[in-house]
Each structure stands twice: as C-alpha cells, then as structure tokens.
Motif scaffolding. Structure first.
Motif, PDB file in Angstrom:
ATOM      1  N   ARG A 171       1.993   4.849   0.366  1.00  0.00           N
ATOM      2  CA  ARG A 171       1.444   5.919   1.211  1.00  0.00           C
ATOM      3  C   ARG A 171       2.515   6.982   1.433  1.00  0.00           C
ATOM      4  O   ARG A 171       3.557   6.698   2.025  1.00  0.00           O
ATOM      5  CB  ARG A 171       1.028   5.295   2.546  1.00  0.00           C
ATOM      6  N   CYS A 179      -1.123  -5.779   1.319  1.00  0.00           N
ATOM      7  CA  CYS A 179      -2.435  -6.415   1.133  1.00  0.00           C
ATOM      8  C   CYS A 179      -2.272  -7.632   0.243  1.00  0.00           C
ATOM      9  O   CYS A 179      -1.352  -7.710  -0.574  1.00  0.00           O
ATOM     10  CB  CYS A 179      -3.434  -5.417   0.554  1.00  0.00           C
ATOM     11  N   ASN A 239       0.860  -1.185   0.000  1.00  0.00           N
ATOM     12  CA  ASN A 239       0.000   0.000   0.000  1.00  0.00           C
ATOM     13  C   ASN A 239       0.898   1.237   0.000  1.00  0.00           C
ATOM     14  O   ASN A 239       1.483   1.576   1.030  1.00  0.00           O
ATOM     15  CB  ASN A 239      -0.880   0.013   1.262  1.00  0.00           C
ATOM     16  N   GLU A 280      -0.539  -3.289   7.974  1.00  0.00           N
ATOM     17  CA  GLU A 280      -1.222  -2.226   7.214  1.00  0.00           C
ATOM     18  C   GLU A 280      -0.468  -1.822   5.943  1.00  0.00           C
ATOM     19  O   GLU A 280      -1.056  -1.199   5.060  1.00  0.00           O
ATOM     20  CB  GLU A 280      -1.395  -0.981   8.096  1.00  0.00           C
ATOM     21  N   THR A 330       5.822   3.670   2.174  1.00  0.00           N
ATOM     22  CA  THR A 330       4.672   3.017   2.812  1.00  0.00           C
ATOM     23  C   THR A 330       4.406   3.641   4.191  1.00  0.00           C
ATOM     24  O   THR A 330       3.710   3.061   5.030  1.00  0.00           O
ATOM     25  CB  THR A 330       4.899   1.491   2.970  1.00  0.00           C
TER      26      THR A 330
END
Ligand SMILES: Cc1cc2nc3c(=O)[nH]c(=O)nc-3n(C[C@H](O)[C@H](O)[C@H](O)COP(=O)(O)O)c2cc1C
Length: 340
Positions: A60, A337, A58, A334, A323
C-alpha cells in the motif's frame, strides 16, 4: 567488511556445524541438538519458517506516511528498533568446544548495543555459559538480559542475584527448557514451573521478569497472573520439542489474550525485516532473532552482529513504508493476509 564477507567467514568457522544457507530454514542443517538445528526431525524448526511464509503483505503506497519511525521502548529503555538478539549459548555442548563461549556472548551483546538494541544471553550445564553472558552484560554496562534455565527456584534466585549485580535490564527464564536432557544428564535439575514457583521468583527481584517459551494461551495467562511482565512466544527455535506448531501459528491467539498487559516478544524463523513486520502485525510488540545473529557473530564479531541487525531494521523500514505504516503502532493485521 560487508555482510557477504561476514557470512563467508562464518561458513569457514562453522564448517560441519552450520552451512550458512542462503535462508536459514532448517532444511539442510548438518547438526541438530546438540548443534545448530532443531530437535528430532527438525519439524519444529521448519514449522517456524512455514508458519511465517503463509502470511503475505498487502502492498500500500498511496498514503501520507513518508517517514518511518522504528523506535521502540522496552521496560523504559529506548531501542532503535523492535528487533532483539536471541540467546545462543552452550559452545562446548553445541559446537564441540570449537567456538569460545565468551566471544560469542560478547559479540551478541556488544553488537546489539552498538546497533541501539539489546541481546539476551544463555545458561547451560557448564557454569561458564551463564558466566559468559553475565561478563558480556557487565562489559556492556548492564545492557543485556540473561536467560536462566528453569532450575529449582533456589538456583534461579541465586543466579538472579548475580544478574542484578551486572545492572541487567531484565531477567528471563526459558521455561521451555524443562525437558533439557543435557542438564538432567549431568545432575542439574530443570523442571516445569507452577504458578506459585513463578510468583516466588517474580517477588524475589525488582528486575522485570520475562518467561521465554510460551506457546499456548493457557501458559500466557499463568505468566500474566504470576507477576511476569513479559513473555517470549517461542519454541526455542524448534530445539526443545519436535513437532510443535510454529510461533506465527500461535502468536495471534496469545497476543489477543494478553497484549497490553504483558510485553509480547516472539522468536523463531525471523529472517528478514519483512518477517519482523509480519510478527508485529500478528500481535508481537518486538521480536528476537537467533541463528542469523549467531552466524554474524561467528563471521564478524560485534561488528558483524551490528551489521546484521541494521540490515534487518533497514528492511523493516522499507516494509513499513510499502504497507502504509509510519510508526510501529500503525502495524496491524491489516498489513497482512493469510493465503493458506
Ligand atoms: C545453538 C543454540 C543455542 C541456544 N541457546 C539458548 C539458551 O541458552 N537459552 C535460551 O533461552 N535459548 C537458547 N536458544 C534458543 C534461541 O534463543 C531462540 O529461541 C531461537 O534460536 C530462535 O529461533 P531462530 O534461531 O530460528 O531465530 C539457542 C538456540 C540455538 C540455535
């Protein structure tokens, strides 16, 4: 010398043994076991890669963590990053005597030390294998971890005494080598270990004891109850038993059961800093890298190993930054995924 040159040199040195593929994924190995590949069909080796590949990151980037700190503490020793060198040994058996056992062990141990981390060394039917690892660790002033085959307890404890003399940081047993034909064939006992066996070994030394080759929650619990302080979630790079699950398949369950009470290390198919991040997100405290460091050792000696480790650490730093992670403790489930 850059990493590309190291790999080209390794391709020459390893001709007929390893093709030094763009990604070392077990699909094109010219050799199995003995050799560089996996046991049997090689499915256990390939599964390590596949089990990691199904996890995605993910991305980020709107966060305040502008600095990434990869430092890691292993049994009271500070490492630059949570990436250790795996044990790769058995030159005579695996590489037809073309490579020198001492040179490989030395490159792995000294290269890891130069990069600010630590490497494990191996054991095998030829006494030279274990001796080469200990010689390298001695030269590195104890900065290494010898792995002993699951021999009789008497033979293990004898080798632990030798390891203690080198000042090694810890000692490990690759318990998944209990079926190793190249040992039994020449009359050297390797065997499954009971909880009582492990208790006796753990009590015989003040060195931290690591059990390598843990693939089930049940075995992790035995390790914990028997006095081990660490485990390596590992299928021996797919070399002990064909058709095992990949280590990324089993890591989350094992980490959920014992993390915080045991140091949870993992290896198998880790090829990039992104893979390192995935394993940490799946619950590992740190990882071990096997074949890519061996290739770097063959192509560039200690300097090649140092460069390969630093490249992995650099990729880990970028992956953490993208991330939302500033320190290793920020890496949680978190950041990944599962798309399959
Ligand atoms: C040629 C070869 C020799 C190995 N020798 C040992 C050994 O002596 N002791 C040990 O615990 N593991 C040994 N291993 C397993 C590695 O330490 C490690 O578990 C595995 O290579 C990790 O997977 P990776 O190569 O995909 O990173 C060996 C692996 C290879 C490929």
């Amino acid at each position: 010398m850059d990493l590309q040159e190291v790999r080209e040199k390794a391709r020459e040195v390893l001709k007929g043994i390893c093709r030094v593929c763009v990604v070392c994924d077990g699909r094109n190995c010219p050799t199995g076991v003995p050799g560089i590949g996996g046991a049997g069909t090689g499915e256990g080796f390939r599964r390590n890669i596949a089990s990691l590949a199904r996890w995605k990151l993910n991305l980020r980037v709107l966060h305040p963590r502008k600095i990434q700190d990869t430092t890691f503490e292993l049994f009271g020793h500070k490492l630059s990053f949570p990436i250790l060198g795996g044990a790769i040994a058995g030159a005579k058996v695996n590489f037809g005597g073309r490579l020198d056992e001492r040179e490989i062990a030395r490159a792995l141990v000294l290269g890891a030390k130069a990069a600010g981390t630590v490497a494990l060394t191996g054991d095998g039917p030829d006494p030279e294998v274990f001796a080469a690892g200990l010689a390298a660790i001695r030269e590195a002033d104890g900065w290494g971890i010898p792995v002993i085959k699951p021999r009789s307890n008497k033979e293990i404890i004898k080798r632990i005494r030798e390891a203690e003399k080198t000042g090694a940081l810890a000692v490990a047993i690759d318990v998944d080598a209990a079926g190793l034909f190249n040992m039994t064939r020449v009359g050297q006992v390797v065997e499954p270990k009971t909880a009582e066996d492990i208790i006796e070994i753990a009590r015989s030394t003040s060195l931290p004891l690591i059990l390598k080759g843990i693939m089930t929650v049940a075995d992790a619990k035995v390790a914990l109850a028997s006095g081990a302080v660490g485990i390596v979630v590992s299928n021996h790079g797919g070399r002990a038993l064909d058709h095992t699950l990949g280590t990324a398949d089993v890591l989350p369950g094992i980490a959920a059961a014992v993390k915080g009470r045991l140091m949870v290390l993992v290896d198998g198919g880790i090829r990039s800093g992104v893979d390192v991040l995935k394993m940490l997100a799946l619950g590992a405290d740190a990882v071990l890298v096997g074949r890519p460091l061996f290739i770097a050792a063959c192509g560039g000696g200690p300097q090649g190993v140092k460069m390969q480790l630093e490249a992995l650490a650099q990729e880990l730093t970028v992956a953490m930054r993208l991330t939302g992670c500033g320190a290793l403790q920020d890496i949680s489930s978190e950041v990944i995924c599962n798309v399959m």
